[in-house]
Scaffold this active site. Structure first.
Site, short mmCIF file in Angstrom:
data_model
loop_
_atom_site.label_atom_id
_atom_site.label_comp_id
_atom_site.label_asym_id
_atom_site.label_seq_id
_atom_site.Cartn_x
_atom_site.Cartn_y
_atom_site.Cartn_z
N PRO A 1 0.83 -1.21 0.00
CA PRO A 1 0.00 0.00 0.00
C PRO A 1 0.86 1.26 0.00
O PRO A 1 1.78 1.39 0.81
CB PRO A 1 -0.80 -0.13 1.30
CG PRO A 1 -0.79 -1.58 1.62
CD PRO A 1 0.53 -2.08 1.14
N GLU A 2 0.58 2.17 -0.91
CA GLU A 2 1.32 3.42 -1.00
C GLU A 2 0.38 4.58 -0.65
O GLU A 2 -0.72 4.35 -0.17
CB GLU A 2 1.90 3.58 -2.42
CG GLU A 2 2.87 2.47 -2.81
CD GLU A 2 4.17 2.47 -2.00
OE1 GLU A 2 4.43 3.46 -1.28
OE2 GLU A 2 4.93 1.50 -2.09
N ARG B 1 21.16 14.43 -5.65
CA ARG B 1 21.09 12.96 -5.71
C ARG B 1 21.78 12.45 -6.98
O ARG B 1 21.46 12.89 -8.08
CB ARG B 1 19.63 12.49 -5.71
CG ARG B 1 18.73 13.17 -4.68
CD ARG B 1 19.21 12.93 -3.25
NE ARG B 1 18.50 13.76 -2.31
CZ ARG B 1 17.45 13.34 -1.58
NH1 ARG B 1 17.01 12.11 -1.73
NH2 ARG B 1 16.86 14.17 -0.75
N ARG C 1 1.56 -10.67 6.31
CA ARG C 1 3.02 -10.73 6.45
C ARG C 1 3.54 -10.06 7.72
O ARG C 1 4.72 -10.15 8.03
CB ARG C 1 3.68 -10.11 5.21
CG ARG C 1 3.30 -10.85 3.93
CD ARG C 1 3.99 -10.28 2.72
NE ARG C 1 5.42 -10.54 2.73
CZ ARG C 1 6.26 -10.19 1.75
NH1 ARG C 1 5.79 -9.54 0.70
NH2 ARG C 1 7.54 -10.46 1.83
N HIS D 1 -4.73 -13.92 10.47
CA HIS D 1 -3.98 -12.76 10.01
C HIS D 1 -4.58 -11.43 10.47
O HIS D 1 -4.19 -10.38 9.98
CB HIS D 1 -3.89 -12.77 8.47
CG HIS D 1 -3.23 -14.00 7.93
ND1 HIS D 1 -2.00 -14.45 8.37
CD2 HIS D 1 -3.65 -14.88 6.99
CE1 HIS D 1 -1.69 -15.55 7.71
NE2 HIS D 1 -2.66 -15.83 6.88
#
Length: 271
Positions: A2-3, A151, A107, A89
């Protein structure tokens, strides 16, 4: 994973419905990424205020303290007046007078952390290193370009790092780079202001489109009201290796960058 769009869609799907609720019980299942930070019973009797977001963290403000919720790699929230018995879960239930908020995380890379306030050292450790919010006014093209000039890694890796701009994620980075006409392998410090400004606009456009479509459901993501996302069906390049580019017809290519899949069109993204 999920973002930002998925987390924001999740926030919107339950924030108004849980506001004002009183916590009646808390159930904690198997250990998550970080400990809760308090005894579960200490949350009973608290009242829920607003639900905010910083990057991929949901901020559940209580009348005493804040719950920081992270969905990890496979997590999702459910919020309903009645939920079935928790499964293997389902690792956290916040039972309130308005319904139960449940974290489902196969997870277990997600987390629920209670802090007294956002100035607490634990909250600062999690939040202080996050970059600017891409959908807020602070995402300034000049500052973005200045950050890129410092960067020397690829632009795709910079977008994913989260310390310059937060929450873009793998799907949305590939899509924004396509929209801006920039290859994912280009070194960030070699991108001029005009292209950086175009990329900034593309990030905003892609994330806004993702929000409108409910985020992306590749495997098991759903919002707290059970709705799936549909952005992946609208993607220009992500997940379309070998298929014709929707813009020019050239087969979409795939390469690996830092163990992440990058999709691009060699014609539309020449440099």
């Amino acid at each position: 994973m999920p973002e930002l769009p998925e987390v924001e869609v999740t926030r919107r799907s339950f924030a108004d419905r849980i506001a004002g609720a009183r916590v009646e019980a808390v159930r904690v299942g198997k250990p998550l990424r970080w400990p809760l930070g308090c005894l579960p019973g200490e949350l009973v009797g608290r009242h829920v205020g607003s639900v905010g977001r910083r990057g991929k963290y949901l901020l559940l403000h209580l009348d005493q303290g804040v719950l920081l919720i992270h969905l990890g790699m496979s997590g999702s929230l459910q919020f309903a007046a009645a939920l079935p018995a928790p499964g293997p879960h389902d690792h956290f239930d916040l039972c309130t007078t308005m319904g139960t908020l449940r974290l489902h995380d196969p997870r277990r890379f997600g987390a629920v952390v209670h802090v007294p306030d956002l100035d607490d050292a634990r909250a600062r450790k999690l939040l202080d290193g996050l970059g600017v919010e891409p959908l807020e006014s602070g995402f300034d093209p000049k500052l973005f370009h200045q950050g890129l000039r410092r960067r020397k890694t690829s632009i795709k890796q910079v977008l994913l790092s989260g310390d310059l701009v937060v929450g873009v994620g793998n799907i949305y980075a590939s899509e924004a780079l396509f929209l801006a006409g920039i290859r994912p392998t280009v070194r960030a410090d070699r991108i001029g202001f005009a292209r950086a400004s175009r990329l900034r606009d593309a990030v905003i456009a892609v994330l806004q489109r993702a929000l409108a479509l409910g985020g992306s459901t590749l495997k098991d993501f759903s919002a707290a009201d059970g709705q799936s996302g549909y952005f992946q069906m609208d993607a220009m390049v992500y997940g379309r290796e070998g298929l014709p580019c929707r813009q020019c017809g050239t087969p979409v290519r795939l390469l690996r960058q830092g163990q992440r899949a990058s999709y691009f069109c060699s014609l539309c993204q020449k440099a």
